[in-house]
Design a protein around this motif. Structure first.
Motif, PDB file in Angstrom:
ATOM      1  N   ARG A  33      39.748  41.067  55.469  1.00  0.00           N
ATOM      2  CA  ARG A  33      41.037  41.135  56.169  1.00  0.00           C
ATOM      3  C   ARG A  33      42.149  41.452  55.172  1.00  0.00           C
ATOM      4  O   ARG A  33      42.056  41.086  54.001  1.00  0.00           O
ATOM      5  N   PRO A  34      43.208  42.123  55.620  1.00  0.00           N
ATOM      6  CA  PRO A  34      44.299  42.478  54.699  1.00  0.00           C
ATOM      7  C   PRO A  34      44.951  41.245  54.088  1.00  0.00           C
ATOM      8  O   PRO A  34      45.182  40.230  54.775  1.00  0.00           O
ATOM      9  N   LEU A  35      45.239  41.317  52.800  1.00  0.00           N
ATOM     10  CA  LEU A  35      45.921  40.251  52.084  1.00  0.00           C
ATOM     11  C   LEU A  35      47.332  40.715  51.750  1.00  0.00           C
ATOM     12  O   LEU A  35      47.608  41.915  51.678  1.00  0.00           O
ATOM     13  N   PRO A  36      48.257  39.766  51.548  1.00  0.00           N
ATOM     14  CA  PRO A  36      49.627  40.163  51.189  1.00  0.00           C
ATOM     15  C   PRO A  36      49.651  41.019  49.928  1.00  0.00           C
ATOM     16  O   PRO A  36      48.918  40.773  48.967  1.00  0.00           O
ATOM     17  N   LEU A  37      50.464  42.054  49.958  1.00  0.00           N
ATOM     18  CA  LEU A  37      50.725  42.968  48.843  1.00  0.00           C
ATOM     19  C   LEU A  37      49.586  43.958  48.589  1.00  0.00           C
ATOM     20  O   LEU A  37      49.837  45.128  48.291  1.00  0.00           O
ATOM     21  N   ILE A  38      48.298  43.529  48.688  1.00  0.00           N
ATOM     22  CA  ILE A  38      47.198  44.429  48.325  1.00  0.00           C
ATOM     23  C   ILE A  38      46.455  44.980  49.531  1.00  0.00           C
ATOM     24  O   ILE A  38      45.707  45.947  49.401  1.00  0.00           O
ATOM     25  N   GLY A  39      46.633  44.385  50.714  1.00  0.00           N
ATOM     26  CA  GLY A  39      45.923  44.855  51.894  1.00  0.00           C
ATOM     27  C   GLY A  39      44.449  44.475  51.849  1.00  0.00           C
ATOM     28  O   GLY A  39      44.049  43.523  51.174  1.00  0.00           O
ATOM     29  N   SER A  40      43.626  45.251  52.520  1.00  0.00           N
ATOM     30  CA  SER A  40      42.188  45.004  52.542  1.00  0.00           C
ATOM     31  C   SER A  40      41.502  45.861  51.482  1.00  0.00           C
ATOM     32  O   SER A  40      41.734  47.060  51.385  1.00  0.00           O
ATOM     33  N   LEU A  41      40.652  45.228  50.681  1.00  0.00           N
ATOM     34  CA  LEU A  41      39.901  45.944  49.652  1.00  0.00           C
ATOM     35  C   LEU A  41      38.517  46.344  50.126  1.00  0.00           C
ATOM     36  O   LEU A  41      37.784  47.022  49.386  1.00  0.00           O
ATOM     37  N   TYR A  42      38.147  45.938  51.328  1.00  0.00           N
ATOM     38  CA  TYR A  42      36.793  46.214  51.814  1.00  0.00           C
ATOM     39  C   TYR A  42      36.581  47.726  51.952  1.00  0.00           C
ATOM     40  O   TYR A  42      37.461  48.453  52.388  1.00  0.00           O
ATOM     41  N   ALA A  43      35.416  48.203  51.551  1.00  0.00           N
ATOM     42  CA  ALA A  43      35.043  49.622  51.599  1.00  0.00           C
ATOM     43  C   ALA A  43      35.867  50.473  50.641  1.00  0.00           C
ATOM     44  O   ALA A  43      36.062  51.667  50.865  1.00  0.00           O
ATOM     45  N   THR A  44      36.367  49.863  49.571  1.00  0.00           N
ATOM     46  CA  THR A  44      37.061  50.610  48.533  1.00  0.00           C
ATOM     47  C   THR A  44      36.362  50.362  47.195  1.00  0.00           C
ATOM     48  O   THR A  44      35.579  49.412  47.051  1.00  0.00           O
ATOM     49  N   ALA A  45      36.668  51.207  46.230  1.00  0.00           N
ATOM     50  CA  ALA A  45      36.106  50.989  44.890  1.00  0.00           C
ATOM     51  C   ALA A  45      36.712  49.762  44.229  1.00  0.00           C
ATOM     52  O   ALA A  45      36.086  49.142  43.348  1.00  0.00           O
TER      53      ALA A  45
END
Length: 533
Positions: free
Chosen positions: A386-398
């Motif tokens: 789920r999206p986190l403050p400032l960084i958003g969601s890191l799922y499916a990213t490098a």
């Protein structure tokens, strides 16, 4: 870890222990748990049988070339488990290029003996014997020479000294080595993935991978429960190891390390050691190399059929493999650089705490490396889905792979740097402080230059561990974000074993080159950082 436990016991926001128990009581989960305990236990026993004799002859005897033997024995630990499994898989069976070249290949249709339980146990022993070797060397190097000389003066022979003096004294280290080998077997993914999944012999890590690959994030509560179980088994093993080593150092008096002269058995012992090294390391590597030099399975390796087309395909032509090399290089380099730069200020800060707090914080740093990689991967998915403050969601990213690498391999970067920082005389900092230097200036002018060689060594260890890692990235990769471990596993599953072998040989060359660089760099490092020196 807290997020993982919450997802396992309270997936809907309320504690549901009955549901947690039901998810663990599935027949598939119970069967995988038994397979995990079975293979990890027997693999640990075989690893002890292999690692303890090598630790004794390398540490306590005048064996010819013992440093080289120790260096070679550590190679399986630095090589990814899936590469080890691939090498042994291509060594046996009717499609073995090496056996076919020698006329020893079994007839077509013969099952590969490495597939299934026995093959997994054997490779656990090969992969985890270096862990036993390192742990036992730490204990054997502390056995005082006085004890051995007293026993020899009373008429005891070398075997009698080992049986009555050395092994009883280092018994805590034997137990600790067994616990570490067991924990490594519990969390190993690459070996049971290549040797167990083709015959439906699943352990807990491969069951988690299979569930997530088949059903996606919808089964996160189920695989979170399995991950908690795997983590609990691993932490129980680590706790057992800590209890075994508690107070072990106080049993051994300070003094010159003990030595045993082999006499007329020096060269026969050296020959036996080289024979074992050849069987567990050289022969599988030759099988892997032979497989990578033929156009396809079933083609005999001759001067007419030898080709480098597989290397050209995976290193130049094939987009997915070229991308995987680039991704692994960037992610491993990024994790190594971040951790090498961050380890020095972290070690300096930790050095200011008292011993109890250093032990507690050190355990926190060790935790992501102590638990199996599949558990850490599931925890990262749950935390960053789920999206986190400032960084958003890191799922499916490098980025999620990079963060997981930084978590998992932080302890590899910290340990050499902490050793180096601990050896810096306090007088230097006190003199700088009296001269008006602030904390940051003291860090930049004193701690950083003196600890820099250890930070470089730690960064290289991180790079080697992350470059062809599979356990974490197998669950975190997405399209376009493949790593070498993932591509190698996918090619072998797709029946492109010759191309997978080419990737494996390439990664072995990189690891050996980095190890040789570390070895030449080792004379500038504090004692104890490189276990083969």
């Amino acid at each position: 870890m807290a997020r993982l436990v919450i997802a396992a016991v309270a997936p809907g926001g309320e504690v549901d222990l009955a549901g947690f128990g039901a998810r663990l009581a599935r027949p598939a989960a119970l069967r995988a748990m038994w397979h995990t305990l079975d293979t990890a236990s027997f693999g640990a026993v075989l690893a002890l049988c292999l690692g303890i004799p090598f630790a004794i002859v390398v540490t306590m005897t005048d064996l010819p070339g013992r440093k080289i033997v120790g260096f070679l024995l550590l190679l399986p630990l630095m090589i990814a488990p899936q590469v080890t499994a691939l090498a042994w898989l291509h060594l046996f069976g009717p499609s073995s290029t090496l056996l076919g070249m020698l006329g020893l290949a079994p007839p077509p249709g013969t099952p590969n003996p490495m597939l299934g339980r026995n093959g997994i146990i054997l490779l656990y022993a090969v992969q985890h014997a270096p862990i036993v070797f390192i742990t036992m060397r730490a204990g054997l190097s502390r056995v005082p020479r006085d004890l051995v000389e007293a026993a020899r003066s009373c008429g005891a022979g070398p075997l009698g000294v080992l049986r009555t003096i050395v092994l009883p004294v280092v018994r805590p280290y034997v137990v600790a080595a067994a616990a570490l080998a067991f924990v490594s077997g519990v969390g190993n993914f690459g070996i049971p993935a290549l040797l167990g999944m083709p015959v439906n012999y699943l352990t807990l890590p491969t069951l988690i991978y299979q569930d997530l690959s088949s059903f996606g994030p919808s089964v996160l509560p189920q695989i979170a429960a399995l991950s908690v179980l795997v983590g609990a088994l691993a932490l129980a093993g680590m706790g057992f190891q800590s209890v075994a080593l508690r107070g072990a150092g106080h049993r051994l008096a300070a003094g010159t390390p003990a030595q045993l002269e082999l006499g007329r058995y020096r060269w026969p012992a050296a020959g036996l050691c080289w024979l074992v090294i050849g069987l567990i390391l050289v022969l599988p590597s030759c099988a892997l190399l032979a497989t990578s030099l033929v156009p396809s399975f079933g083609v005999p390796l001759t001067w007419q059929t030898v080709t480098v087309a597989n290397y050209t395909e995976v290193l130049v032509r094939q987009a997915s493999t070229v991308r995987a090399f680039r991704n692994s290089l960037l992610l491993a380099s990024g994790a190594a650089l971040i951790l090498a730069l961050g380890a020095i200020p972290m070690a300096v800060v930790l050095e200011r705490f008292d011993r109890r707090w250093r032990r507690v914080l050190g355990s926190v740093v060790d935790l992501p490396y102590s638990i199996p990689g599949v558990v850490l991967a599931i925890a990262c998915i749950l935390l960053f889905l789920r999206p986190l403050p400032l960084i958003g969601s890191l799922y499916a990213t490098a980025s999620i792979i990079l963060v997981a690498y930084a978590m998992r391999f932080l302890t590899l970067a910290m340990k050499p740097v902490a050793t180096a920082v601990g050896q810096i005389p306090r007088d230097l900092e006190e003199a700088a402080a009296v001269s008006g230097a602030g904390p940051f200036r003291r860090l930049w002018t004193i701690a950083a230059p003196l600890a820099a060689p250890a930070a470089v060594a730690g960064g290289l260890l991180v790079f080697m561990s992350a470059f062809n890692e599979l356990t974490v990235s197998a669950l975190l990769w997405s399209s376009g974000k493949e790593t070498l471990g993932v591509v190698l596993f996918s090619l072998e599953e797709a029946g492109l074993g010759t191309q997978a072998a080419a990737i494996a040989v390439s990664t072995i060359v990189v690891v050996i080159a980095l190890l040789l660089t570390l070895d030449r760099f080792g004379r500038r490092l504090p004692a104890g950082i490189l276990p083969w020196r």
